[in-house]
Design an enzyme around this catalytic site. Sequence first.
Site, PDB file in Angstrom:
ATOM      1  N   ASP A 287       1.395  -8.921   2.691  1.00 34.05           N
ATOM      2  CA  ASP A 287       0.907  -7.667   3.251  1.00 34.05           C
ATOM      3  C   ASP A 287       2.116  -6.935   3.854  1.00 34.05           C
ATOM      4  O   ASP A 287       3.213  -7.482   3.972  1.00 34.05           O
ATOM      5  CB  ASP A 287      -0.191  -7.918   4.284  1.00 34.05           C
ATOM      6  CG  ASP A 287      -1.072  -6.674   4.459  1.00 34.05           C
ATOM      7  OD1 ASP A 287      -0.603  -5.562   4.130  1.00 34.05           O
ATOM      8  OD2 ASP A 287      -2.212  -6.800   4.929  1.00 34.05           O
TER       9      ASP A 287
HETATM   10  C1  BGC Z   1      -2.936  -3.438   4.868  1.00 40.23           C
HETATM   11  C2  BGC Z   1      -3.138  -3.701   3.390  1.00 40.23           C
HETATM   12  C3  BGC Z   1      -2.552  -2.576   2.591  1.00 40.23           C
HETATM   13  C4  BGC Z   1      -1.094  -2.432   2.940  1.00 40.23           C
HETATM   14  C5  BGC Z   1      -0.380  -1.379   2.124  1.00 40.23           C
HETATM   15  C6  BGC Z   1      -1.515  -3.058   5.200  1.00 40.23           C
HETATM   16  O1  BGC Z   1      -1.407  -2.578   6.487  1.00 40.23           O
HETATM   17  O2  BGC Z   1      -3.328  -4.587   5.601  1.00 40.23           O
HETATM   18  O3  BGC Z   1      -4.498  -3.857   3.119  1.00 40.23           O
HETATM   19  O4  BGC Z   1      -2.747  -2.789   1.220  1.00 40.23           O
HETATM   20  O5  BGC Z   1      -0.987  -2.117   4.307  1.00 40.23           O
HETATM   21  O6  BGC Z   1      -0.733  -0.104   2.485  1.00 40.23           O
END
Ligand code: BGC
Length: 760
Positions: A287
């Site tokens: 993530d």
């Molecule tokens: C989130 C993810 C997301 C990623 C990219 C993160 O803060 O937890 O779900 O895909 O950002 O934007």
Amino acid sequence: MRNAWWWALTIGFSCAAVAAGAAPPVASPVPDAEVARRVEALLARMTPEEKVGQLTQVAGGLFPDAKPEEALRKGGAGSILWLNDTKKFNELQRVAVEESRLKIPVLFGLDVIHGYRTIFPVPLAMAASWDPAVHERAAAVAAREARAAGIHWTFAPMVDIARDARWGRIVEGAGEDPYLGAAMAAAQVRGFQGPYLGSPERLLACAKHFAAYGAAEGGRDYDPVYVSEGQLRNVHFPPFHAAVVAGVGSFMSAYMDLNDVPAAGNRWLLRDVLKGEWGFPGFVVSDAMGVGNLVTMGFARDRADAARRAVAAGLDMEMASGTFPEHLARLVSEGTVPLAQVDDAVRRVLAVKVRLGLFENPYADESKVASVLADPAHREEARRAAQRSMVLLRNENKLLPLARTVSSLAVIGPLADSKADTEGSWMVFGHVPAAVTVLEGLRAKLPGAKIVHAAGPEIRRQVPSFFDNFAPGPKPKPQTPEEAEAAFQQAVATARGADVVVAVMGELANMSGEAASRASLDLPGRQEELLKALVGLGKPVVLVLLNGRPLSVNWAAENVPAILEAWEPGTEGGNAVADVLFGDANPGGKLPVTFPRAAGHAPLYHARNLTHSPEGAPMYNVRYWDGAPKPLYPFGHGLSYTTFSFANLKVATPRVKAGATAAVTVDVTNTGSVAGDEVAQLYVHQRAGSDSRPLRELKGFRRISLKPKETQAVTFSLGPDELRYWSTSQEKWVQDAEAFDLWVGADSTATLHAELQVVP
Ligand code: BGC
């Protein structure tokens, strides 16, 4: 080379498919041997830095200081995220495929969660359709639009099971149930990716956030998770496993500590379970900042240690935190990180790029984008999906559907005319002006009627959202108490002259989603007070809820005659609400989550275990002395403008051997006078066994459409896929030879009962 995809088609997918009872995806037209040959040829020519580059995802447009060109030119970035600009995609791609030494195309990833230009209802709402086909089509439309715009990869579906309504990200998934969640996960993977990875007009999907992110303590986003292996395997893993079976090409690790080991550094999770047991052939991305965060979380000593431990755990690509480019090549040359681990990760990433056809078609066709985004069929699909996702929670004296002859309507509430909140959560890259609000939808439905509107007092988060920083335009100043009071009075005065009041209330889009947990499940702000004043006018009041989580609307559930749960319904949301309120669409959605009466009752879900106190005994009711934890609305609940009956529940073979399958049949009849949809739901309870089993578990469902007086037989299969479970006492999958209770009906409190005996 050990290209990962042939595993899928041999060992991995075949076991997985058996376990989840689904068909494996169609093989890609690019033969595995050809993929392997191309990947190996590239790998042989790569420097350690270029290898690390493929494992590095860097930020694009959202951060103005990001300089992805420089990284691409050096072969230092394999993927870019947070950019949404077709022209820029092509410019950057040109740098990758013309100016970098190995000319490896870059993979553009973005959060295309519930639509790209045409926004569909939020995923929780889509799950409320109990119609995987509708979710599949929604994902296919999102893929078509996003791919036309130059995006290759979506960070979706989010398949985290969420049993705590306080958790903000409950809006992004399919709710509390692993069986429904698995069906919705697979449907979205099929929709995003098409029949094979590299299908035209589709995207690479990403199952996230592996795993158990939704079980955060207290529903507090990012907080640690402590769940047993049994809970992981029986509750949290099934949707992820279903995504693997459906052929998902990528996974995202979760942020939080899972039983004290952060998911991004959790070798058991990523290597042993995902890549080992399940034979997942794709790649795992962290993530955002997830690898660097291993230091913040007090797991890794420093950023080099974080990179080492992530790779060792089986994490293939780092999202945005930059520890790989800083340290990984050196760690390999020192021998701290085995080259084989890096090579395995690079192979996985390159194999996906080959499968996607990026080497042949790296660019987006800028001349076609506008026409794809404007395709009217997409909006029709979004309207239909929104209609199908709405749940009629209450309808006293058949107040709904409203008669078209109504001559004046007051549409009241802070969400009645808010485009952004109609589109819903996770719309950082959305196209808000296109959205149709409830007010607009009603005006379009009843052009001749007098329709008046007042928003009432504003609602707002007490603690602002970090993500609001990315929203365009000036930030409105908070209302003063005097302004709020004036807005309140004006709303009541506006409603006073109307025949019918439609109150559109709930939560702003930024009140659910990431970093948007709540300690209360009440209607925020002065909405309930306003609702009371509107009901006090003595007119028929319909409450339309726009929200991304269960709300404890206890007062409304007793005092407002009609309540429609419309969720955050997307671009066509207002039209779909108008369709449902006036009976052009008959609501058939069902709750994919339990609605608790109080936040203090969370986590509250239907598949809980029994206790020593018999169900229904007085002790059960006094678990809390300040109000029984009986749900406000149970899982699976949802009414219709018609009525249904269930009868003739039969198990074709009431005794089956373990491993065999029993057919369960029930007749569903539309007993009312209009056509409508019912969702037949099958629940099972295993009476005794190796472990205690839940009171009820959903093990089958089917949404059907019935004309008035029509009867349809619905058949479910109960076999080892449905009846086995991970046993904590046996430390393995078991199917016990035991007696089972079965219930089929319209929600999780169904009473039509049958028995099944599994024998050795
Ligand atoms: C989130 C993810 C997301 C990623 C990219 C993160 O803060 O937890 O779900 O895909 O950002 O934007």
